[in-house]
Scaffold this motif. Structure first.
Motif, short mmCIF file in Angstrom:
data_model
loop_
_atom_site.label_atom_id
_atom_site.label_comp_id
_atom_site.label_asym_id
_atom_site.label_seq_id
_atom_site.Cartn_x
_atom_site.Cartn_y
_atom_site.Cartn_z
N SER A 31 10.95 -7.94 1.13
CA SER A 31 11.88 -7.75 0.00
C SER A 31 11.66 -6.40 -0.69
CB SER A 31 11.71 -8.88 -1.01
OG SER A 31 10.38 -8.92 -1.49
N THR A 32 11.10 -5.44 0.05
CA THR A 32 10.83 -4.10 -0.48
C THR A 32 11.65 -3.06 0.27
OG1 THR A 32 8.58 -4.67 -1.16
CG2 THR A 32 9.04 -2.34 -0.81
N LEU A 33 12.28 -2.15 -0.48
CA LEU A 33 12.93 -0.98 0.10
C LEU A 33 12.00 0.22 -0.11
CD1 LEU A 33 15.27 0.72 1.26
CD2 LEU A 33 16.23 0.79 -1.06
N GLU A 34 11.58 0.83 0.99
CA GLU A 34 10.69 1.99 0.92
C GLU A 34 11.48 3.26 1.22
OE1 GLU A 34 6.42 2.43 2.55
OE2 GLU A 34 7.68 3.33 4.11
N MET A 35 11.23 4.28 0.41
CA MET A 35 11.80 5.61 0.62
C MET A 35 10.65 6.60 0.82
SD MET A 35 14.04 7.96 -2.02
CE MET A 35 12.64 8.10 -3.15
N GLU A 36 10.63 7.28 1.95
CA GLU A 36 9.65 8.34 2.20
C GLU A 36 10.38 9.65 2.37
OE1 GLU A 36 5.93 9.52 5.18
OE2 GLU A 36 7.36 7.96 5.79
N TYR A 91 8.16 -1.07 -9.37
CA TYR A 91 8.49 0.28 -8.89
C TYR A 91 7.19 0.99 -8.57
CZ TYR A 91 10.82 4.87 -8.86
OH TYR A 91 11.31 6.10 -8.51
N GLN A 92 7.03 1.38 -7.32
CA GLN A 92 5.77 1.92 -6.83
C GLN A 92 5.98 3.34 -6.29
OE1 GLN A 92 4.94 -1.01 -3.82
NE2 GLN A 92 4.21 -2.51 -5.28
N THR A 93 4.99 4.21 -6.48
CA THR A 93 5.14 5.58 -6.00
C THR A 93 3.80 6.27 -5.85
OG1 THR A 93 6.41 7.64 -6.30
CG2 THR A 93 5.38 6.68 -8.27
N THR A 94 3.83 7.39 -5.15
CA THR A 94 2.70 8.30 -5.03
C THR A 94 2.75 9.42 -6.07
OG1 THR A 94 4.00 9.58 -3.43
CG2 THR A 94 2.46 7.95 -2.54
N GLN A 109 6.44 12.28 -0.27
CA GLN A 109 6.53 11.29 -1.34
C GLN A 109 6.85 9.93 -0.72
OE1 GLN A 109 9.69 9.77 -4.71
NE2 GLN A 109 9.55 11.99 -4.42
N ILE A 110 6.18 8.89 -1.23
CA ILE A 110 6.53 7.51 -0.87
C ILE A 110 6.83 6.77 -2.17
CG2 ILE A 110 5.77 5.34 0.14
CD1 ILE A 110 4.02 6.94 2.06
N THR A 111 8.00 6.15 -2.22
CA THR A 111 8.40 5.35 -3.38
C THR A 111 8.96 4.03 -2.87
OG1 THR A 111 8.83 7.26 -4.80
CG2 THR A 111 9.99 5.23 -5.34
N ARG A 112 8.59 2.95 -3.52
CA ARG A 112 9.02 1.61 -3.07
C ARG A 112 9.66 0.83 -4.22
NH1 ARG A 112 3.31 0.43 -0.05
NH2 ARG A 112 3.68 1.70 1.82
N TYR A 113 10.73 0.13 -3.86
CA TYR A 113 11.39 -0.81 -4.76
C TYR A 113 11.05 -2.21 -4.27
CZ TYR A 113 14.29 3.35 -5.73
OH TYR A 113 14.73 4.61 -6.05
N GLU A 114 10.13 -2.87 -4.96
CA GLU A 114 9.67 -4.20 -4.57
C GLU A 114 10.36 -5.24 -5.44
OE1 GLU A 114 5.29 -5.69 -3.65
OE2 GLU A 114 5.75 -5.89 -5.79
N PHE A 115 11.33 -5.97 -4.85
CA PHE A 115 12.11 -6.95 -5.59
C PHE A 115 11.51 -8.34 -5.45
CE2 PHE A 115 15.08 -3.58 -4.31
CZ PHE A 115 15.59 -3.21 -5.55
#
Length: 326
Positions: A145-150, A256-259, A319-325
């Motif tokens: 259930s997470t969308l990751e953007m790198e 909301y997760q990020t580096t 950069q890595i950012t994740r949207y964890e729903f």
């Protein structure tokens, strides 16, 4: 010179797994919609008309750069050389990479599977005033259930680089986030002047209107106007939760997760999108969504004590950012 992309060339990419269905546009490498299993509304704001992504829905879900946020009057000194970057009108400042930054370019699809897509764009030496030929790749991946953007970028000349994803979040689909609760794990924030340029101060959040260590309801009277950079660190770190957004109506939560060392929080007070343009088919007005934009701090090239945004040919931006729903 016509800076507008050919909208006839824009492609739509659908990613899906058992929990998420996500639509990505090659225009701006934009997240158009995010649907979580069991919910009928998109968890991000998106436009149904491509023309709106060049107007009233500009930056909705886009990857903005090559330098996100504001650079004071577009002035940048890199390795002793002065560069004048164009203003992003009607602002006097350079914003989100300029009038034809990555958020308004049509990216190419490099690789695609059911739950992953790699998009790429190439920026020429001198484009939007920046030095260096740059290759930028964005990877979107679904992880349960997470969308990751790198985001990755390389250059052949010393340049500046600071990308951000610019999705507007709304976890209940009502057209307002004023009942949402937000927390941000930041001990400092950046005060700004009337044109939203940092003053150079790095101010403690404790005791201020910008203390979000505990969940706060966005629509409360004591809630400040937000177009604010929260300072998370001085360097990139391993991926970690830096903000939490909760919607009481649906009970949905976003971690909301990020580096990244900073997160710009924008409360969406200038949003306006007609009902027939919104993928959720409702008119969007002020506070329809809140943007959480992981990035380095704004105007860093003009503030020597901010985390640096220089990128050399021997290095790779990541950069890595994740949207964890949930």
């Amino acid at each position: 010179m016509n800076l507008a992309p050919d909208l006839n060339q824009v492609q739509f990419v659908t990613l899906s797994n058992t929990q998420l269905k996500v639509t990505i546009l090659t225009l701006g490498a934009s997240i158009q919609s995010v649907y979580l299993n069991g919910y009928e509304h998109s968890l991000v704001l998106g436009a149904s008309k491509l023309t709106d992504y060049l107007g009233s829905a500009k930056y909705f879900g886009a990857v903005v750069g090559r330098v996100a946020n504001r650079i004071n009057k577009g002035h940048a000194v890199i390795d002793g050389n002065v560069y004048q970057l164009p203003p992003t009108l009607p602002e006097a400042h350079h914003l989100h990479g300029g009038p034809a930054g990555t958020g308004s370019k049509n990216w190419s699809i490099i690789e695609q599977t059911d739950d992953m897509v790699q998009l790429q764009t190439k920026l020429a030496d001198g484009e939007m005033g920046y030095p260096g030929n740059m290759v930028v790749d964005v990877f979107y991946r679904l992880l349960d259930s997470t969308l990751e953007m790198e985001i990755k970028a390389t250059t052949d000349k010393l340049t500046i680089c600071n990308f951000a994803g610019h999705s507007y979040l709304n976890l209940d689909g009502t057209g307002s986030i004023l009942d949402h609760q937000l927390s941000v794990k930041a001990d400092h924030y950046l005060p700004v002047d009337a044109s939203l340029i940092p003053t150079g101060e790095v101010t403690p959040t404790a005791g201020s209107a910008f203390d979000f260590h505990q969940l706060r309801t966005i629509g409360r009277e004591d809630y400040p106007e937000l177009d604010t950079n929260f300072c998370l660190s001085l360097i990139n770190r391993p991926v970690q939760t830096v903000a939490t957004l909760k919607a009481p109506i649906t009970g949905l939560t976003l971690n909301y997760q990020t580096t990244e060392p900073g997160i710009q929080v924008y409360d969406g007070r200038h949003i306006h999108l007609d009902a027939d343009s919104n993928i959720n088919k409702g008119e969007l007005n002020a506070y329809a969504g809140v943007a959480l934009e992981a990035q380095h701090w704004p105007d860093a090239i003009n503030q020597s004590h901010f985390p640096p945004i220089l990128l050399a040919p021997e290095d790779t931006y990541q950069q890595i950012t994740r949207y964890e729903f949930g």
